[in-house]
Structure formats: structure tokens, C-alpha cells
Design a protein around this motif. Structure first.
Motif, PDB file in Angstrom:
ATOM      1  N   THR A  13       0.859  -1.179   0.000  1.00  0.00           N
ATOM      2  CA  THR A  13       0.000   0.000   0.000  1.00  0.00           C
ATOM      3  C   THR A  13       0.888   1.219   0.000  1.00  0.00           C
ATOM      4  O   THR A  13       1.587   1.464   0.974  1.00  0.00           O
ATOM      5  N   SER A 113       0.924  -9.148   9.289  1.00  0.00           N
ATOM      6  CA  SER A 113       0.615  -7.833   9.857  1.00  0.00           C
ATOM      7  C   SER A 113       1.079  -6.711   8.926  1.00  0.00           C
ATOM      8  O   SER A 113       1.901  -6.910   8.030  1.00  0.00           O
ATOM      9  N   THR A 114       0.552  -5.531   9.152  1.00  0.00           N
ATOM     10  CA  THR A 114       0.946  -4.364   8.363  1.00  0.00           C
ATOM     11  C   THR A 114       2.254  -3.805   8.892  1.00  0.00           C
ATOM     12  O   THR A 114       2.400  -3.557  10.089  1.00  0.00           O
ATOM     13  N   ARG A 115       3.215  -3.620   7.993  1.00  0.00           N
ATOM     14  CA  ARG A 115       4.537  -3.134   8.364  1.00  0.00           C
ATOM     15  C   ARG A 115       4.811  -1.790   7.697  1.00  0.00           C
ATOM     16  O   ARG A 115       4.404  -1.557   6.552  1.00  0.00           O
ATOM     17  N   THR A 134       3.210   1.591   3.612  1.00  0.00           N
ATOM     18  CA  THR A 134       3.096   0.362   4.394  1.00  0.00           C
ATOM     19  C   THR A 134       2.952  -0.824   3.459  1.00  0.00           C
ATOM     20  O   THR A 134       2.690  -0.680   2.268  1.00  0.00           O
ATOM     21  N   GLN A 135       3.109  -2.011   4.019  1.00  0.00           N
ATOM     22  CA  GLN A 135       2.878  -3.244   3.271  1.00  0.00           C
ATOM     23  C   GLN A 135       2.511  -4.337   4.261  1.00  0.00           C
ATOM     24  O   GLN A 135       2.714  -4.195   5.474  1.00  0.00           O
ATOM     25  N   VAL A 136       1.999  -5.423   3.740  1.00  0.00           N
ATOM     26  CA  VAL A 136       1.657  -6.570   4.573  1.00  0.00           C
ATOM     27  C   VAL A 136       2.823  -7.555   4.556  1.00  0.00           C
ATOM     28  O   VAL A 136       3.245  -8.025   3.495  1.00  0.00           O
TER      29      VAL A 136
END
Length: 293
Positions: A13, A113-115, A134-136
Motif C-alpha cells: 500500500t 501484519s501491516t509493516r 506500508t505493506q503486509v
């Protein structure tokens, strides 16, 4: 050629993410130690051997306090994964002994989780700055495991480690196997290298062992407790540890996405890196040099 059977690129994202060229890194996650390494210092390879030794593209040492429980120190592994394995960057992972528990724990419990995407520029504490977005999960190609202890060790069960380090309680076989879902690897392949040059504790460790961990753990064999697995032709074992993804000869399966790359038929490799990339760490390092580019 090593299979690249990891999941497709992790969905990202983009929230004002800066354009950056892709960089690959090799992260080395050590196992139980006397806390002699410097947690958060990605250049301290004293656990492994000379830092000048080739060990994969852009190698980084993921140091944590190897006397403490996995849950307490796992944030340091997640910090490293955030630093080097997000955004446009990708990682190869190499883990030894309890380092197998560390990466398995991180992926199973936090891999969905979102990082925050990081800039790969660590502070003195091992934390990188935000790059924006962010990314998963993390961008990981595969995991090589030298003498993995994700299935625990009977040395912890029977108190044969004469230390009171909190980590030892995590290495009890039933505890290690129940710590997280070992089948949840986020579709990343774990390539296991299992040593068998074990003599000192042969009466305590079932089946083939490397003086610290038995084949049931180093081979990624499933179950709630350890079984006795051996090389072909060996007697007094529950079964033979088969290479690849095949179940053991007695029908016990490996955990999902676990494959045995090396079974030590010649009983040539013990557990210990010995500060010189030695033991079962040696063939893992060679494999990483070949494929982590």
C-alpha cells in the motif's frame, strides 16, 4: 537449481513511498549464545566467523540476546526484517539453531501484519527510519536453516544444559512445538540442513543428532513431541528422515513448506559454528553464497 517457491510479491500500500532501487540482503539469525554479540548491530558476525567471509549478498547479522526467551527478543528480528525486507528490497534468510524458532515465530505470528516501509539505514539500536508507505508482511525469497531447533531439543527436556537461561525453557520439545503454528510460513520455503555428527549426548537425543538437536527438529518433522529419525539403514529408530518434502519412512510428515536439503549421511557435520562458519553452518553458507545474489 534452488527453487524459488516463495509467495508472489507482497501487496504494498503506497502512502507517499519514495522511489528507490531494489536491493537484496542476506540476514543471518543466530541461535543460543551467551549474549556475546551486540543486539541491534548488523555488522557483528562474531557468532558465525570472520566477517570477511562470503555469506550472501549484502549480508547482515541479526543479533539478539541469545539467552532470553523467543517472545522477548523477537522484536529484534522483526526490526531487521522491517529494515531490509520492505519496500523495493528483498531478503534471503539464514538461521541457525534457535534462530529457526525466531524466524518461524516472526512469520507465523507477524507475517500477516501491516509493516511500515523502512529506509534500510539502521540506528545504533537496529531500527531503521520510515521511507513512507506500508505493506503486509515482508519481502523474503526463502529461508535456509542450519540445524534448526524449531522442534526443540531433549537437552532442554532433561536439563542437560547446565544453565538457567530463559531460552532453555523455550527449547523444551513440547514448548517449542507449541509456541506457534509451524505450518504457517506465509508460503515461504524453509530449506533444512540436518547434521548428524553427534556423540556426547547420544543417550539423550533420539535418533540421529549433531550433539545439540535431533533430526526430528533439524529435519522439520511435524508433531507435538520429538520422534526418533535416522539415516537410511540405521537401526533402533522410528523412521528414516527423507530428503525433500517427503514424509519420514514411518509416515510422519514434515511441516508445510519445509524441505530437507541436506541429510548428513556421512555424519560429517556437528552443531557448532565455532566462530569459523564451521559444522552444519558450513554447507548452509556455501548454499547461500551460490543462491543468495
Amino acid at each position: 537449481m534452488k527453487q524459488f517457491l516463495s509467495a508472489a510479491a507482497v501487496a504494498v500500500t503506497t502512502l507517499m513511498a519514495a522511489e528507490a532501487s531494489a536491493t537484496n540482503y542476506t540476514l543471518w539469525i543466530h541461535g543460543k549464545n551467551g549474549s556475546t554479540t551486540k543486539p541491534g548491530n548488523y555488522t557483528d558476525f562474531s557468532y558465525w566467523g570472520p566477517s570477511t567471509t562470503a555469506a550472501g549478498v549484502n549480508k547482515k547479522a541479526v543479533n539478539w540476546n541469545g539467552t532470553q526467551r523467543i517472545s522477548v527478543e523477537n522484536y529484534r528480528v522483526r526490526d531487521a526484517l522491517d529494515c531490509f525486507c520492505t519496500g523495493a528490497n528483498w531478503c534471503y534468510i539464514a538461521a541457525h539453531s534457535a534462530g529457526d524458532l525466531q524466524i518461524g515465530y516472526a512469520l507465523s505470528l507477524y507475517g500477516g501484519s501491516t509493516r511500515s516501509i523502512k529506509n534500510a539505514v539502521p540506528s545504533s539500536t537496529g531500527v531503521c527510519g520510515n521511507a513512507g508507505g506500508t505493506q503486509v508482511g515482508w519481502n523474503i525469497k526463502w529461508v535456509n536453516v542450519a540445524s534448526g531447533a524449531s522442534g526443540g531439543s531433549e537437552l532442554a527436556d532433561h536439563g542437560d544444559w547446565a544453565v538457567s537461561d530463559p531460552l532453555v525453557s523455550d527449547l523444551v520439545t513440547t514448548t517449542a512445538r507449541g509456541m506457534y503454528n509451524h505450518n504457517t510460513t506465509r508460503s515461504l520455503w524453509f530449506y533444512n540442513f540436518a547434521g548428524a555428527k553427534g556423540t556426547a549426548y547420544s543417550g539423550v537425543l533420539p535418533g540421529q543428532d549433531d550433539e545439540a538437536v535431533s533430526y526430528h527438529s533439524t529435519g522439520g518433522v511435524s508433531g507435538s513431541s520429538g520422534s526418533s529419525q535416522c539415516n537410511p539403514g540405521d537401526w533402533f529408530c522410528d523412521g528414516t528422515l527423507n530428503t525433500g518434502t517427503s514424509a519420514c519412512s514411518n509416515g510422519i510428515a514434515k511441516w508445510s513448506y519445509h524441505s530437507v536439503s541436506l541429510r548428513d549421511d556421512g555424519e560429517s557435520y556437528d552443531h557448532h559454528a565455532a566462530g569459523n562458519w564451521a559444522g552444519i553452518v558450513g554447507p548452509v553458507r556455501s548454499d547461500v553464497v551460490t543462491y543468495a545474489k
